[in-house]
Design a protein around this motif. Structure first.
Motif, mmCIF file in Angstrom:
data_model
loop_
_atom_site.group_PDB
_atom_site.id
_atom_site.type_symbol
_atom_site.label_atom_id
_atom_site.label_comp_id
_atom_site.label_asym_id
_atom_site.label_seq_id
_atom_site.Cartn_x
_atom_site.Cartn_y
_atom_site.Cartn_z
ATOM 1 N N PRO A 86 0.819 -1.224 0.000
ATOM 2 C CA PRO A 86 0.000 0.000 0.000
ATOM 3 C C PRO A 86 0.852 1.274 0.000
ATOM 4 C CG PRO A 86 -0.884 -1.599 1.555
ATOM 5 C CD PRO A 86 0.451 -2.136 1.106
ATOM 6 N N ILE A 87 1.887 1.302 0.852
ATOM 7 C CA ILE A 87 2.741 2.503 0.891
ATOM 8 C C ILE A 87 4.073 2.166 0.236
ATOM 9 C CG2 ILE A 87 3.804 4.280 2.326
ATOM 10 C CD1 ILE A 87 1.908 3.538 4.570
ATOM 11 N N LYS A 88 4.444 2.941 -0.733
ATOM 12 C CA LYS A 88 5.709 2.718 -1.442
ATOM 13 C C LYS A 88 6.856 2.531 -0.452
ATOM 14 C CE LYS A 88 8.593 4.727 -5.047
ATOM 15 N NZ LYS A 88 8.306 3.650 -6.032
ATOM 16 N N SER A 89 7.611 1.460 -0.636
ATOM 17 C CA SER A 89 8.808 1.138 0.157
ATOM 18 C C SER A 89 8.520 0.657 1.584
ATOM 19 C CB SER A 89 9.817 2.295 0.223
ATOM 20 O OG SER A 89 10.571 2.340 -0.960
ATOM 21 N N ILE A 129 5.591 8.262 1.072
ATOM 22 C CA ILE A 129 6.060 9.244 2.052
ATOM 23 C C ILE A 129 6.873 10.289 1.282
ATOM 24 C CG2 ILE A 129 7.342 9.596 4.201
ATOM 25 C CD1 ILE A 129 5.279 7.457 4.657
ATOM 26 N N VAL A 130 6.605 11.555 1.580
ATOM 27 C CA VAL A 130 7.309 12.616 0.854
ATOM 28 C C VAL A 130 8.005 13.538 1.849
ATOM 29 C CG1 VAL A 130 5.340 14.216 0.783
ATOM 30 C CG2 VAL A 130 7.023 14.279 -1.047
ATOM 31 N N ASP A 131 9.192 13.983 1.488
ATOM 32 C CA ASP A 131 9.940 14.935 2.295
ATOM 33 C C ASP A 131 9.191 16.269 2.249
ATOM 34 O OD1 ASP A 131 11.819 17.135 2.825
ATOM 35 O OD2 ASP A 131 13.337 15.550 2.932
ATOM 36 N N ALA A 132 8.818 16.806 3.419
ATOM 37 C CA ALA A 132 7.961 17.997 3.450
ATOM 38 C C ALA A 132 8.707 19.247 3.002
ATOM 39 C CB ALA A 132 7.403 18.197 4.858
ATOM 40 N N GLN A 133 10.034 19.205 3.027
ATOM 41 C CA GLN A 133 10.775 20.402 2.617
ATOM 42 C C GLN A 133 11.115 20.417 1.134
ATOM 43 O OE1 GLN A 133 13.576 19.905 5.741
ATOM 44 N NE2 GLN A 133 12.678 21.540 6.970
ATOM 45 N N THR A 134 11.432 19.232 0.586
ATOM 46 C CA THR A 134 11.862 19.197 -0.823
ATOM 47 C C THR A 134 10.799 18.624 -1.744
ATOM 48 O OG1 THR A 134 12.745 16.963 -0.578
ATOM 49 C CG2 THR A 134 14.242 18.779 -0.071
ATOM 50 N N ASN A 135 9.741 18.038 -1.182
ATOM 51 C CA ASN A 135 8.722 17.325 -1.973
ATOM 52 C C ASN A 135 9.290 16.129 -2.723
ATOM 53 O OD1 ASN A 135 6.835 19.057 -1.031
ATOM 54 N ND2 ASN A 135 6.212 19.882 -3.015
ATOM 55 N N ALA A 136 10.423 15.614 -2.273
ATOM 56 C CA ALA A 136 10.977 14.409 -2.903
ATOM 57 C C ALA A 136 10.348 13.188 -2.248
ATOM 58 C CB ALA A 136 12.495 14.368 -2.718
ATOM 59 N N ILE A 138 10.273 9.668 -0.789
ATOM 60 C CA ILE A 138 11.357 8.929 -0.127
ATOM 61 C C ILE A 138 11.157 7.436 -0.353
ATOM 62 C CG2 ILE A 138 12.505 8.530 2.089
ATOM 63 C CD1 ILE A 138 11.288 11.181 3.056
ATOM 64 N N THR A 139 12.226 6.720 -0.647
ATOM 65 C CA THR A 139 12.148 5.267 -0.806
ATOM 66 C C THR A 139 13.121 4.605 0.163
ATOM 67 O OG1 THR A 139 13.914 4.944 -2.412
ATOM 68 C CG2 THR A 139 11.767 5.632 -3.285
ATOM 69 N N ALA A 140 13.043 3.281 0.225
ATOM 70 C CA ALA A 140 13.925 2.533 1.117
ATOM 71 C C ALA A 140 15.381 2.541 0.630
ATOM 72 C CB ALA A 140 13.425 1.097 1.283
ATOM 73 N N ARG A 141 15.622 3.024 -0.564
ATOM 74 C CA ARG A 141 17.010 3.238 -0.990
ATOM 75 C C ARG A 141 17.677 4.239 -0.075
ATOM 76 N NH1 ARG A 141 15.131 2.288 -6.557
ATOM 77 N NH2 ARG A 141 13.453 3.635 -5.976
ATOM 78 N N PHE A 143 16.190 5.435 2.854
ATOM 79 C CA PHE A 143 15.798 5.270 4.255
ATOM 80 C C PHE A 143 15.349 3.821 4.457
ATOM 81 C CE2 PHE A 143 13.313 5.866 8.108
ATOM 82 C CZ PHE A 143 14.044 6.817 8.786
ATOM 83 N N PRO A 144 16.333 2.898 4.598
ATOM 84 C CA PRO A 144 15.998 1.465 4.641
ATOM 85 C C PRO A 144 14.987 1.084 5.721
ATOM 86 C CG PRO A 144 18.370 1.753 4.389
ATOM 87 C CD PRO A 144 17.799 3.127 4.617
ATOM 88 N N LYS A 145 14.956 1.812 6.844
ATOM 89 C CA LYS A 145 14.040 1.431 7.932
ATOM 90 C C LYS A 145 12.565 1.634 7.564
ATOM 91 C CE LYS A 145 17.080 0.543 11.388
ATOM 92 N NZ LYS A 145 17.707 -0.741 11.081
ATOM 93 N N MET A 146 12.324 2.224 6.396
ATOM 94 C CA MET A 146 10.932 2.323 5.925
ATOM 95 C C MET A 146 10.278 0.973 5.809
ATOM 96 S SD MET A 146 10.828 4.884 2.704
ATOM 97 C CE MET A 146 9.052 5.096 2.564
ATOM 98 N N VAL A 147 11.071 -0.061 5.481
ATOM 99 C CA VAL A 147 10.461 -1.378 5.253
ATOM 100 C C VAL A 147 9.863 -1.941 6.538
ATOM 101 C CG1 VAL A 147 11.999 -1.905 3.312
ATOM 102 C CG2 VAL A 147 12.573 -2.757 5.608
ATOM 103 N N LEU A 148 10.192 -1.326 7.697
ATOM 104 C CA LEU A 148 9.653 -1.822 8.961
ATOM 105 C C LEU A 148 8.306 -1.179 9.322
ATOM 106 C CD1 LEU A 148 12.962 -1.936 11.040
ATOM 107 C CD2 LEU A 148 11.928 -3.720 9.613
ATOM 108 N N ILE A 149 7.886 -0.197 8.543
ATOM 109 C CA ILE A 149 6.558 0.404 8.749
ATOM 110 C C ILE A 149 5.528 -0.549 8.138
ATOM 111 C CG2 ILE A 149 5.047 2.353 8.206
ATOM 112 C CD1 ILE A 149 7.553 4.101 7.958
#
Ligand SMILES: *[C@@H]1O[C@H](CO)[C@@H](O)[C@H](O)[C@H]1NC(C)=O
Ligand SMILES: *[C@@H]1O[C@H](CO)[C@@H](O)[C@H](O)[C@H]1NC(C)=O
Ligand SMILES: *[C@@H]1O[C@H](CO)[C@@H](O)[C@H](O)[C@H]1NC(C)=O
Ligand SMILES: *[C@@H]1O[C@H](CO)[C@@H](O)[C@H](O)[C@H]1NC(C)=O
Length: 421
Positions: A86-89, A129-136, A138-141, A143-149
């Motif tokens: 459901p959520i990318k990465s 999930i998007v970086d609120a400052q840059t609008n980029a 974010i992927t697990a590339r 931020f690897p700990k994303m996969v634990l969400i």
């Protein structure tokens, strides 16, 4: 990384122009979206040793090319696994069936109209999930700990918003679970802010709603996620503007839309490809030092299993009996086990891999070598648009709305030539 940054800046400027003048720029679009995008991805690949020892190792382990002519004989192919992310990465879920549209496994844009047909709704990569400052994005590339969400879809057909997407975190993060609507009502959406210029991989531009919680908790999704990421971020749900997929060399006039997948609606892989990959990893790992893959943990990988989840496919096929058979299928038919019509799954391009599959889905820790460095030893030079990238799986799209189930029969309708998808 300076050259990568410059190139990305140049690419994003150019791709803005391409987006506005799409029809005038098809040939250039193919170049940008395929060659340069994939080149950028492979430029992130860490040092890849080329030496005769590991070349010999590959030759010894592989012993022959898998495919020397097409078409070739295949066994009875069936859908063996279905995954939804459901959520990318963030963590994916294995499901026994999923509704699909040409855009995703159940894009969920109009959940209420689907309820009569089937209560199964799976929404692949509808959120990110998007970086609120840059609008980029974010992927697990990065931020690897994303996969634990862990996102969980609690579908409720009697709810005006189709049920809840419940998002939970590892205990040690101190972040508490929250819920957002799966299919927000028009009233909800009117109050949600839309971010228009979110960038994925610094090249693709797309929109998204900043998701709000359905509970009255004082912590917004933005607040909880920002705590987890250690910087301001938002949970985005795909916005109203359809995101067009870039053309591929096989489909220069591709008309397809995707949500927050890397570029195409679906990723298809096979059990045979995974088994063969694992055999080669174990072959390298049990060779000792002469196998010469930097950072390869021989103890772990000489017996270690490689999980399909690392590659994040949506539909996994089994039965062809030949590894990487999917590379040579242009169109396959999914035979529905139930009343819905059969659907055609078209394979659009090979999937070139980056460092993301190196992230262990259980620990969120990135492996130094597996799978990418091993893939580069025997799965490079397969994608005509980027001969330096390593491929695993194929990007695809389905031609209509329907339901796919584990066990569904798959027949091959059209083959590619020997160069493959
Ligand atoms: C090993 O194989 C790679 C890729 O096929 C090739 O570029 C390289 O020259 C080979 N190295 C040796 C020493 O044969
Ligand atoms: C959404 O579903 C409703 C109810 O079935 C239907 O009337 C409407 O046309 C659908 N909207 C879209 C955009 O498909
Ligand atoms: C969704 O969340 C609401 C609010 O917490 C709860 O009342 C409802 O039961 C949940 N629905 C499902 C299907 O879990
Ligand atoms: C097929 O659909 C019917 C309802 O339409 C359902 O009762 C049945 O369980 C389904 N069969 C399979 C194999 O999914």
């Amino acid at each position: 990384m300076a050259s990568v940054n410059q190139m990305s800046y140049w690419m994003s400027t150019a791709s803005d122009i391409v987006t506005r003048q799409w029809h005038l720029f098809l040939p250039i679009a193919i170049l940008f979206s395929s060659v340069i995008f994939l080149g950028w991805r492979s430029s992130l690949i860490e040092g890849n040793e080329d030496n005769s020892d590991s070349n010999n190792t590959v030759a010894e382990i592989m012993d022959k090319e898998y495919v020397t002519e097409v078409p070739f004989h295949v066994g009875e192919v069936r859908v063996s696994r279905i995954f939804v992310h459901p959520i990318k990465s963030c963590r994916g879920t294995s499901v026994s069936e999923a509704r699909f549209t040409p855009t995703s496994l159940e894009s969920g844009c109009n959940v209420s109209s689907n309820i009569g047909l089937n209560s199964v709704h799976q929404n692949d990569r509808k959120w990110c999930i998007v970086d609120a400052q840059t609008n980029a994005i974010i992927t697990a590339r990065e931020f690897p700990k994303m996969v634990l969400i862990i996102p969980r879809l609690d579908v409720d057909s009697s709810s005006p918003h189709g049920g809840n997407l419940t998002i939970s975190f590892p205990k040690e993060s101190g972040c508490s679970e929250f819920k957002v609507p799966i299919a927000p009502t028009p009233d909800m959406l009117r109050k949600w802010e839309v971010l228009e210029d979110c960038k994925m991989h610094r090249i693709f531009v797309m929109d998204g709603y900043i998701s709000q919680s359905i509970s009255s908790s004082p912590d917004t999704p933005t607040k909880t996620l920002s705590k987890y990421f250690g910087k301001p971020v938002h949970l985005l749900m795909k916005g109203p503007t359809p995101r067009e997929c870039p053309p591929t060399s096989a489909f220069p006039d591709l008309k397809a839309t995707a949500l927050y997948a890397d570029a195409y609606p679906l990723l298809v892989a096979s059990e045979e490809s995974l088994s063969e990959f694992q055999r080669i990893v174990q072959g390298f790992a049990s060779k000792g030092k002469e196998a010469a893959i930097g950072g390869l943990d021989h103890g772990r990988w000489s017996k270690g299993k490689v999980e399909m989840e690392r590659f994040r496919p949506n539909i996994v096929l089994k039965g062809a009996g030949v590894p990487f058979a999917e590379d040579f299928w242009r169109t396959v038919v999914l035979h529905s086990s139930n009343s819905t019509a059969n659907s055609e799954l078209t394979l659009l391009s090979k999937c070139t891999r980056c460092l993301l599959p190196n992230v262990d889905v259980h620990t969120g820790v990135r492996d130094a070598a597996v799978p990418l460095k091993v893939l580069l030893k025997f799965r490079m030079g397969k994608d005509r648009e980027n001969m330096k990238a390593a491929c695993f799986g194929c990007n695809g799209m389905l031609d209509k709305t329907g339901v796919v189930k584990v066990g569904d029969l798959v027949t091959i309708k059209e083959w590619t030539d020997l160069e493959g998808v």
